[in-house]
Design a protein around this motif. Structure first.
Motif, PDB file in Angstrom:
ATOM      1  N   THR B  52       0.703  -1.194   0.311  1.00 27.95           N
ATOM      2  CA  THR B  52       0.286   0.249  -0.244  1.00 27.95           C
ATOM      3  C   THR B  52       1.317   1.206   0.526  1.00 27.95           C
ATOM      4  OG1 THR B  52       0.284  -0.014   2.310  1.00 27.95           O
ATOM      5  CG2 THR B  52      -1.773  -1.069   1.115  1.00 27.95           C
ATOM      6  N   ILE B  53       1.422   1.357  -0.039  1.00 28.18           N
ATOM      7  CA  ILE B  53       2.632   2.371   0.504  1.00 28.18           C
ATOM      8  C   ILE B  53       2.909   3.449  -0.578  1.00 28.18           C
ATOM      9  CG2 ILE B  53       5.615   1.668   0.055  1.00 28.18           C
ATOM     10  CD1 ILE B  53       4.106   3.897   2.757  1.00 28.18           C
ATOM     11  N   SER B  54       3.116   2.793  -1.661  1.00 28.04           N
ATOM     12  CA  SER B  54       3.322   4.009  -2.937  1.00 28.04           C
ATOM     13  C   SER B  54       2.253   4.532  -3.558  1.00 28.04           C
ATOM     14  CB  SER B  54       3.432   2.654  -4.111  1.00 28.04           C
ATOM     15  OG  SER B  54       5.103   1.497  -4.038  1.00 28.04           O
ATOM     16  N   GLU B  55       0.704   3.726  -3.102  1.00 27.78           N
ATOM     17  CA  GLU B  55      -0.121   4.833  -3.225  1.00 27.78           C
ATOM     18  C   GLU B  55      -0.852   5.832  -2.025  1.00 27.78           C
ATOM     19  OE1 GLU B  55      -3.821   1.413  -3.724  1.00 27.78           O
ATOM     20  OE2 GLU B  55      -5.321   3.797  -4.122  1.00 27.78           O
ATOM     21  N   VAL B  56      -0.299   5.809  -1.078  1.00 26.38           N
ATOM     22  CA  VAL B  56      -0.261   5.611   0.571  1.00 26.38           C
ATOM     23  C   VAL B  56       0.242   7.385  -0.369  1.00 26.38           C
ATOM     24  CG1 VAL B  56      -0.049   6.552   2.306  1.00 26.38           C
ATOM     25  CG2 VAL B  56      -1.526   4.449   1.387  1.00 26.38           C
ATOM     26  N   VAL B  57       2.094   7.400  -0.537  1.00 28.90           N
ATOM     27  CA  VAL B  57       2.552   8.084  -0.373  1.00 28.90           C
ATOM     28  C   VAL B  57       2.143   9.408  -1.855  1.00 28.90           C
ATOM     29  CG1 VAL B  57       5.078   9.298  -1.378  1.00 28.90           C
ATOM     30  CG2 VAL B  57       4.331   6.859   0.361  1.00 28.90           C
ATOM     31  N   ARG B  58       1.384   8.766  -2.841  1.00 25.84           N
ATOM     32  CA  ARG B  58       1.249   9.295  -4.150  1.00 25.84           C
ATOM     33  C   ARG B  58       0.252  10.021  -3.854  1.00 25.84           C
ATOM     34  NH1 ARG B  58       2.396   4.790  -7.294  1.00 25.84           N
ATOM     35  NH2 ARG B  58       4.604   5.080  -8.260  1.00 25.84           N
ATOM     36  N   SER B  59      -1.279   9.578  -2.944  1.00 20.84           N
ATOM     37  CA  SER B  59      -1.926  10.237  -2.857  1.00 20.84           C
ATOM     38  C   SER B  59      -2.520  11.632  -2.356  1.00 20.84           C
ATOM     39  CB  SER B  59      -3.710   9.235  -2.833  1.00 20.84           C
ATOM     40  OG  SER B  59      -2.879   8.470  -1.048  1.00 20.84           O
ATOM     41  N   THR B  60      -1.409  11.409  -1.299  1.00 25.75           N
ATOM     42  CA  THR B  60      -0.619  12.084   0.494  1.00 25.75           C
ATOM     43  C   THR B  60       0.044  13.708  -0.007  1.00 25.75           C
ATOM     44  OG1 THR B  60      -1.116  10.645   2.040  1.00 25.75           O
ATOM     45  CG2 THR B  60       0.347  12.350   2.546  1.00 25.75           C
ATOM     46  N   LYS B  61       0.750  13.029  -0.909  1.00 26.23           N
ATOM     47  CA  LYS B  61       1.090  14.297  -2.348  1.00 26.23           C
ATOM     48  C   LYS B  61       0.705  14.972  -2.531  1.00 26.23           C
ATOM     49  CE  LYS B  61       5.734  14.192  -3.846  1.00 26.23           C
ATOM     50  NZ  LYS B  61       6.683  13.821  -4.348  1.00 26.23           N
ATOM     51  N   ASN B  62      -0.175  14.804  -3.420  1.00 28.51           N
ATOM     52  CA  ASN B  62      -1.749  16.090  -3.996  1.00 28.51           C
ATOM     53  C   ASN B  62      -2.279  17.313  -2.564  1.00 28.51           C
ATOM     54  OD1 ASN B  62      -1.451  14.266  -5.698  1.00 28.51           O
ATOM     55  ND2 ASN B  62      -3.374  12.873  -4.945  1.00 28.51           N
ATOM     56  N   TYR B  63      -1.915  16.628  -1.305  1.00 33.41           N
ATOM     57  CA  TYR B  63      -2.359  17.679  -0.217  1.00 33.41           C
ATOM     58  C   TYR B  63      -1.136  18.105   0.329  1.00 33.41           C
ATOM     59  CZ  TYR B  63      -6.266  15.125  -2.424  1.00 33.41           C
ATOM     60  OH  TYR B  63      -7.595  14.900  -2.055  1.00 33.41           O
ATOM     61  N   VAL B  64      -0.236  17.632   0.394  1.00 32.44           N
ATOM     62  CA  VAL B  64       0.914  18.529   1.790  1.00 32.44           C
ATOM     63  C   VAL B  64       1.770  18.977   0.570  1.00 32.44           C
ATOM     64  CG1 VAL B  64       0.359  17.174   3.540  1.00 32.44           C
ATOM     65  CG2 VAL B  64       1.696  15.925   1.995  1.00 32.44           C
ATOM     66  N   SER B  65       3.159  19.072   1.502  1.00 34.52           N
ATOM     67  CA  SER B  65       4.387  19.369   0.156  1.00 34.52           C
ATOM     68  C   SER B  65       5.179  18.769   0.518  1.00 34.52           C
ATOM     69  CB  SER B  65       4.708  21.184   1.099  1.00 34.52           C
ATOM     70  OG  SER B  65       4.751  21.725   2.141  1.00 34.52           O
ATOM     71  N   ASN B  66       5.760  18.053   1.770  1.00 32.23           N
ATOM     72  CA  ASN B  66       6.136  17.190   2.174  1.00 32.23           C
ATOM     73  C   ASN B  66       5.697  15.817   2.460  1.00 32.23           C
ATOM     74  OD1 ASN B  66       7.251  19.063   1.693  1.00 32.23           O
ATOM     75  ND2 ASN B  66       9.910  18.488   1.478  1.00 32.23           N
ATOM     76  N   VAL B  67       6.484  14.158   1.928  1.00 30.70           N
ATOM     77  CA  VAL B  67       6.169  13.128   3.096  1.00 30.70           C
ATOM     78  C   VAL B  67       7.536  12.588   3.232  1.00 30.70           C
ATOM     79  CG1 VAL B  67       4.640  10.922   3.058  1.00 30.70           C
ATOM     80  CG2 VAL B  67       3.864  13.080   1.138  1.00 30.70           C
ATOM     81  N   ILE B  68       7.048  12.347   4.514  1.00 32.89           N
ATOM     82  CA  ILE B  68       8.188  11.574   5.877  1.00 32.89           C
ATOM     83  C   ILE B  68       7.933  10.338   5.912  1.00 32.89           C
ATOM     84  CG2 ILE B  68       9.706  11.194   7.288  1.00 32.89           C
ATOM     85  CD1 ILE B  68       9.359  14.445   7.636  1.00 32.89           C
ATOM     86  N   VAL B  69       8.468   9.251   4.744  1.00 39.48           N
ATOM     87  CA  VAL B  69       8.141   8.173   5.759  1.00 39.48           C
ATOM     88  C   VAL B  69       9.315   7.269   6.436  1.00 39.48           C
ATOM     89  CG1 VAL B  69       7.592   5.144   5.070  1.00 39.48           C
ATOM     90  CG2 VAL B  69       6.500   7.216   3.613  1.00 39.48           C
ATOM     91  N   ILE B  70       8.520   6.537   7.618  1.00 40.70           N
ATOM     92  CA  ILE B  70       9.718   6.268   8.397  1.00 40.70           C
ATOM     93  C   ILE B  70       9.676   4.642   8.062  1.00 40.70           C
ATOM     94  CG2 ILE B  70      10.222   5.743  10.942  1.00 40.70           C
ATOM     95  CD1 ILE B  70       7.417   8.493  10.114  1.00 40.70           C
ATOM     96  N   ASP B  71      10.322   4.232   8.156  1.00 43.91           N
ATOM     97  CA  ASP B  71      10.289   2.941   7.227  1.00 43.91           C
ATOM     98  C   ASP B  71      10.902   2.344   9.285  1.00 43.91           C
ATOM     99  OD1 ASP B  71      10.675   0.044   6.745  1.00 43.91           O
ATOM    100  OD2 ASP B  71      12.670   0.601   6.008  1.00 43.91           O
ATOM    101  N   ASP B  72      10.085   1.002   9.351  1.00 43.87           N
ATOM    102  CA  ASP B  72      10.828   0.698  10.633  1.00 43.87           C
ATOM    103  C   ASP B  72      11.354  -0.927  10.903  1.00 43.87           C
ATOM    104  OD1 ASP B  72      10.368   0.866  13.630  1.00 43.87           O
ATOM    105  OD2 ASP B  72       9.018   0.193  14.671  1.00 43.87           O
ATOM    106  N   CYS B  73      12.413  -0.654  10.008  1.00 41.53           N
ATOM    107  CA  CYS B  73      12.954  -1.955   9.859  1.00 41.53           C
ATOM    108  C   CYS B  73      11.889  -2.697   9.639  1.00 41.53           C
ATOM    109  CB  CYS B  73      13.495  -2.199  11.219  1.00 41.53           C
ATOM    110  SG  CYS B  73      15.100  -3.817  11.245  1.00 41.53           S
ATOM    111  N   SER B  74      11.553  -2.897   8.146  1.00 43.70           N
ATOM    112  CA  SER B  74      10.866  -3.389   7.035  1.00 43.70           C
ATOM    113  C   SER B  74      11.614  -4.577   6.610  1.00 43.70           C
ATOM    114  CB  SER B  74       9.788  -2.879   6.161  1.00 43.70           C
ATOM    115  OG  SER B  74       8.779  -1.925   7.269  1.00 43.70           O
ATOM    116  N   THR B  75      11.212  -5.986   6.549  1.00 41.84           N
ATOM    117  CA  THR B  75      11.982  -6.739   5.727  1.00 41.84           C
ATOM    118  C   THR B  75      11.733  -7.287   4.692  1.00 41.84           C
ATOM    119  OG1 THR B  75       9.979  -8.587   6.811  1.00 41.84           O
ATOM    120  CG2 THR B  75      12.152  -8.148   7.969  1.00 41.84           C
ATOM    121  N   ASP B  76      10.931  -6.276   4.372  1.00 40.29           N
ATOM    122  CA  ASP B  76      10.440  -6.271   2.674  1.00 40.29           C
ATOM    123  C   ASP B  76      10.393  -4.369   1.669  1.00 40.29           C
ATOM    124  OD1 ASP B  76       8.075  -3.970   3.185  1.00 40.29           O
ATOM    125  OD2 ASP B  76       6.341  -4.981   3.402  1.00 40.29           O
ATOM    126  N   ARG B  77       9.808  -4.368   0.532  1.00 39.31           N
ATOM    127  CA  ARG B  77      10.332  -3.255   0.047  1.00 39.31           C
ATOM    128  C   ARG B  77       9.819  -2.320   0.605  1.00 39.31           C
ATOM    129  NH1 ARG B  77       8.937  -4.484  -5.328  1.00 39.31           N
ATOM    130  NH2 ARG B  77       7.640  -4.836  -4.985  1.00 39.31           N
TER     131      ARG B  77
END
Lengths: 122, 257
Positions: B52-77
């Motif tokens: 889900t992360i790609s879609e969430v970031v892309r849609s959030t970017k329409n409403y804010v100037s910057n998006v910060i994602v904190i990857d909490d040691c994920s084992t995937d991409r």
């Protein structure tokens, strides 16, 4: 000569051991309120083992049937306090690990994107 | 323009209309935050959210100037996909939990001169289209923090397990901090710079939502609630009853020690 039961011997050995641990702890880390509290509890328990009769009447007045029940209640409370103290120390260590992880993560992001904190001076 | 809109609201406030319901309603109009001069940052904590992360970031970017994602040691991409979608990614080398991730994100946003910070989940539970509803009261200086409440909108899709868990945690948080809030456990919120600087997050895991409520009370911050849409894709995800107990125990210790 009062009769010495097995529980008395166990009690004395245990109290001597706790006192020794406390002594080493005080020598290493100094005297704090918690150590004082534990020390008072140890003295109280020791007195309870040695002076059985007065403690019998004291425990009856406090609503316990025997001094041993009073002993169990006090040690349970003490164990709970120690567990909380241990949990808080564990939480502090966890917090320190988090601070390091956060610092590394933020530093890596700043280095990667060449971001400079506007509040930082050159 | 929202800037002039905010100024208009400021004028209304000084003219005596204050925080009347009508004034708030006027502020409910559609806002496009990218048109703003203020820096609005979205903070998205993520753990194994590659679906889900790609879609969430892309849609959030329409409403804010910057998006910060904190990857909490994920084992995937998760980190890679978030970066490719245009987010700034903070990577935790050890899994530290939701609270720690939020704290990392908020600290970074503040360091990057954020004026408003929006926090939301990475699992598509929150609809980024609701961001304007959350940030408008902050831009109008009506409040310092806006909490998106799931219970102020339709809750028929919310799993029963979650309803019960949230109800109990709500009541416990209200009991501990004596604050009237319908959804203390909501992860969708907006904070102004002052609130983000004052709120000190000490709990690393799920207790963070209740901790923020406690900090709001402690610093006497102005708080509002707004209804939000919630989508439950994975109904098994979230806090369990055991987590609830741990949260309550942590909050008790945080409150009294």
């Amino acid at each position: 000569m009062p009769e010495i039961l097995l529980i008395h011997i166990f009690g004395i050995i245990l109290l001597a051991l706790v006192t020794l641990i406390l002594f080493v702890n005080i020598k290493k880390k100094g005297f704090d309120i918690f150590t004082l509290f534990v020390l008072l509890a140890v003295i109280f328990l020791l007195a309870m083992v040695l002076y059985k009769q007065p403690f019998y009447s004291l425990s009856t007045k406090l609503g316990f049937l025997r001094p041993f029940e009073l002993f169990l209640t006090i040690t349970s409370v003490l164990a709970l306090l120690l567990a909380i103290k241990l949990y808080l120390a564990y939480k502090t260590t966890e917090r320190d690990i988090t601070t390091i992880v956060q610092h590394l993560g933020i530093k890596e992001l700043k280095d990667k994107n060449r971001i400079k904190n506007p509040n930082e001076k050159d | 323009m929202i800037v002039s809109h905010s100024k208009k609201f400021e004028r209304q406030k000084t003219e005596g209309e204050g925080t009347s319901a009508s004034a708030e309603c006027r502020l409910q109009s559609k806002v496009m935050p990218h048109q703003l001069k203020q820096k609005i940052f979205a903070v998205i904590p993520a753990y194994n959210e590659e679906k889900t992360i790609s879609e969430v970031v892309r849609s959030t970017k329409n409403y804010v100037s910057n998006v910060i994602v904190i990857d909490d040691c994920s084992t995937d991409r998760t980190a890679k996909l978030a970066e490719e979608s245009g987010a700034l990614v903070i990577q935790h080398i050890i899994n530290r939990g939701l609270g720690a991730s939020l704290s990392s994100g908020i600290k970074t946003a503040l360091a990057l001169s954020a004026d408003v910070i929006v926090t939301l989940d990475a699992d598509k539970q929150h609809n980024p289209e609701n961001i304007p509803i959350l940030i408008e009261p902050i831009l109008g200086d009506i409040c310092d923090i806006v909490i998106g409440s799931r219970f102020k909108s339709d809750t028929k899709d919310m799993p029963m397990r979650k309803k019960i868990g949230n109800y109990l945690l709500n009541k416990l948080t209200q009991l501990l901090y004596s604050i009237n809030c319908t959804d203390t456990q909501s992860g969708f919120r907006a904070l102004n710079r002052k609130a983000a600087s004052l709120i000190n997050i000490k709990l690393d895991r799920y207790g963070v939502a209740s901790e923020i409520i406690g900090e709001i009370k402690k610093h006497n911050l102005r708080v509002l609630e707004r209804p939000i849409d919630t989508i439950y894709l994975d109904k098994r995800k979230g806090t369990t009853a055991l987590d609830g107990l741990k949260i309550f125990f942590d909050l008790l210790l945080r409150r009294f020690f």
